[in-house]
Design an enzyme around this catalytic site. Structure first.
Site, mmCIF file in Angstrom:
data_model
loop_
_atom_site.group_PDB
_atom_site.id
_atom_site.type_symbol
_atom_site.label_atom_id
_atom_site.label_comp_id
_atom_site.label_asym_id
_atom_site.label_seq_id
_atom_site.Cartn_x
_atom_site.Cartn_y
_atom_site.Cartn_z
ATOM 1 N N ASN A 100 45.836 -57.062 55.222
ATOM 2 C CA ASN A 100 47.373 -56.537 55.832
ATOM 3 C C ASN A 100 48.223 -56.630 55.062
ATOM 4 O O ASN A 100 48.366 -56.377 54.184
ATOM 5 C CB ASN A 100 47.394 -57.257 57.646
ATOM 6 C CG ASN A 100 48.560 -56.709 58.653
ATOM 7 O OD1 ASN A 100 48.488 -55.635 58.325
ATOM 8 N ND2 ASN A 100 49.604 -57.770 58.168
ATOM 9 N N ASP A 101 48.881 -57.751 54.968
ATOM 10 C CA ASP A 101 49.442 -58.598 53.933
ATOM 11 C C ASP A 101 49.852 -58.079 51.941
ATOM 12 O O ASP A 101 50.568 -57.160 51.958
ATOM 13 C CB ASP A 101 49.963 -59.967 53.855
ATOM 14 C CG ASP A 101 50.572 -60.683 55.506
ATOM 15 O OD1 ASP A 101 51.189 -59.721 55.945
ATOM 16 O OD2 ASP A 101 50.270 -61.545 55.444
ATOM 17 N N ILE A 102 48.716 -57.652 51.994
ATOM 18 C CA ILE A 102 48.632 -57.770 50.229
ATOM 19 C C ILE A 102 48.464 -55.830 50.618
ATOM 20 O O ILE A 102 48.300 -55.806 48.658
ATOM 21 C CB ILE A 102 46.787 -58.176 49.550
ATOM 22 C CG1 ILE A 102 45.630 -57.571 50.395
ATOM 23 C CG2 ILE A 102 47.132 -60.057 50.225
ATOM 24 C CD1 ILE A 102 44.366 -57.864 49.997
ATOM 25 N N VAL A 103 48.514 -55.395 51.545
ATOM 26 C CA VAL A 103 48.225 -54.189 51.125
ATOM 27 C C VAL A 103 49.485 -53.120 52.101
ATOM 28 O O VAL A 103 49.754 -52.122 51.503
ATOM 29 C CB VAL A 103 47.422 -53.062 51.739
ATOM 30 C CG1 VAL A 103 46.234 -53.278 50.816
ATOM 31 C CG2 VAL A 103 46.962 -53.535 53.220
ATOM 32 N N SER A 161 49.288 -63.112 60.034
ATOM 33 C CA SER A 161 50.802 -63.126 59.679
ATOM 34 C C SER A 161 51.939 -62.749 60.942
ATOM 35 O O SER A 161 53.207 -63.466 60.576
ATOM 36 C CB SER A 161 51.616 -63.265 58.541
ATOM 37 O OG SER A 161 51.795 -61.687 58.296
#
Length: 481
Positions: free
Chosen positions: A409-412, A450
């Site tokens: 999720n967050d890293i893309v 997150s």
């Protein structure tokens, strides 16, 4: 003779620990590096047991055996998805051990002082550590009290911080950043109390100020980590690793144990360097993260997201992969939860057998522990040479036919670049949305660990491949032979 053997054994153990840390920097040398660490620790324990001041074998041996048995049971049963919280739990134990050793050193100092006052046979009856203390000057005793206090303080911060980190990583504590009313002023107040208690302790050597200092440190550890959000938890785990190392080094000074000082410094410095590297990779302020988010983030509203999430089935994904020449796979924590790494590896083998260029893109903080995804892919025997870091592959996405996101999720998340009010604003991310087609394997429409919404899921070239990652890939593999 015993002292010479112990010193030599400690030197060899220290070298083995250094070789272990160095070997862990590469995937191919990591297995050998682990064995260096195992042998080094075994040698260190054996040398300590038979070295100067050793005693109480009847108690030491059962305790070591019990600890080894518990460790073996945990290592045998823990899933790879639980490794981050297991590491946090180990850090908590190191911190608690530092507190207990510090308390014991305090009582040893008191016993030594009473024996010196009594004189005669009282000094002879002291243990090895007590006799060592009895030989110290007043200045040396004050230095020892400072070292002891630092060890206890860092250990207490590490203990409660690691317990909260365990809770956040395991889902038992909310992953959002939360602070008590008063926020950072409470941390500053607890820090001030710690300094006052340190001065009080140095002037009186009483147990009460040491207890109050410990309570203040326990609060700081709890409140600092509660104030850090889920997106920063990989940094927190590394940071707590560093804290545990410094706690061990401080206690090593108190005990006069050279190996504990060396090992603590190795762990502390390597953890701090790794934390700094990860903060840089996330465009985070290192000071802001370790102070529980002080001075970081924006209070503005998040950007509104237009569009809708469009689903696709396995037939559609298989057809796109059949036509693609280049494929980039981006694994995340969802892949670990579903235990889908073997399926991902099999998909990779089949696509490469068809002549397609398949590579993996790994973000520095993918998963909930540094290197988490690399370990999973190595376990599934994915070739090392097609597993690339973010900086190595980000420029290739515009020429990529298909990007497959599995449980990330967050890293893309393009909000890191597009929304200045996003909690991850400015964080370097894998720019997979620049690929011609993006397929996201995800259980549902939730926001992830997150709690940050991801505009990638709403983009025109993105399709959502809903379902458990392992089951979805099982279905996909039946269509790709």
């Amino acid at each position: 003779m015993e002292f010479g053997f112990t010193t030599a054994a400690y030197v060899v153990a220290a070298v083995l620990f250094i070789l272990s840390l160095g070997g862990l920097s590469g995937q191919e040398s990591a297995k050998r590096a682990v064995w260096y660490g195992i042998v080094g620790m075994g040698l260190a324990v054996a040398a300590t047991l038979i070295g100067p001041g050793a005693g109480l074998w009847w108690l030491s041996i059962p305790l070591i055996a019990a600890g080894g048995f518990i460790g073996y049971q945990l290592a045998s049963k823990v899933e790879m998805t639980q490794m981050p919280e297991l590491v946090a739990g180990m850090h908590a134990l190191v911190g608690l051990a530092a507190v207990f050793v510090g308390f014991n050193a305090h009582f040893e100092i008191g016993n030594a002082a009473e024996a010196l006052a009594a004189g005669g046979d009282a000094v002879k009856e002291l243990g090895a550590f007590g006799k060592l203390i009895a030989k110290k000057s007043a200045v040396e005793i004050n230095i020892l009290l400072v070292e002891l206090s630092l060890g206890v303080w860092i250990g207490a911060v590490t203990f409660t911080g690691s317990v909260i980190a365990y809770g956040k990583l395991s889902g038992k504590v909310t992953s959002s950043a939360e602070k008590l009313p008063g926020g950072h002023m409470l941390n500053a107040g607890a820090a001030a109390i710690s300094v006052i208690c340190l001065i009080w302790y140095l002037n009186t050597a009483a147990f009460l100020p040491l207890i109050i200092l410990t309570i203040a440190a326990l609060f700081i550890g709890y409140h600092l980590i509660m104030g850090i959000g889920g997106a920063d938890m990989p940094v927190v785990v590394s940071m707590l690793n560093s804290y545990s190392g410094w706690a061990a080094a401080a206690i090593g000074f108190s005990l006069g144990n050279d190996l504990l000082i060396v090992v603590g410094a190795l762990v502390g410095s390597s953890g701090a360097i790794l934390s700094y590297i990860m903060c840089k990779a996330m465009n985070r302020s290192f000071v802001s993260v370790i102070l529980g988010g002080f001075g970081g983030g924006s209070d503005g509203p998040a950007m509104e997201i237009d569009g809708e999430q469009i689903a696709i089935d396995a037939d559609g994904v298989a057809a796109a992969l059949d036509e693609a020449d280049s494929v980039v796979i981006i694994p995340g924590y969802g892949m670990a939860v579903a235990q889908a790494q073997q399926n991902v590896a099999e998909l990779t083998r089949r696509l490469r057998a068809k002549g397609k260029n398949v590579r993996f893109a790994i973000h520095p903080v993918a998963g909930r522990l540094p290197g988490h995804m690399n370990v999973l892919l190595a376990e599934a025997k994915v070739p090392y040479d097609i597993v690339l870091e973010m900086d190595e592959i980000n420029d290739d996405f515009p020429e990529t036919d298909v990007a497959i996101v599995i449980g990330s999720n967050d890293i893309v998340n393009p909000a890191a670049q597009e929304d200045p009010n996003s909690p991850i604003a400015g964080m370097p991310v894998l720019e997979c949305w620049k690929a011609k087609q993006v397929f996201v394997s995800k259980r549902g429409q939730g926001t992830g660990y997150s709690g940050i919404e991801n505009p990638l899921f709403f983009k025109e070239n993105t399709r959502m491949f809903y379902g458990d990652a392992k089951q979805s890939l099982d279905t996909l593999l039946t269509m790709i032979q």
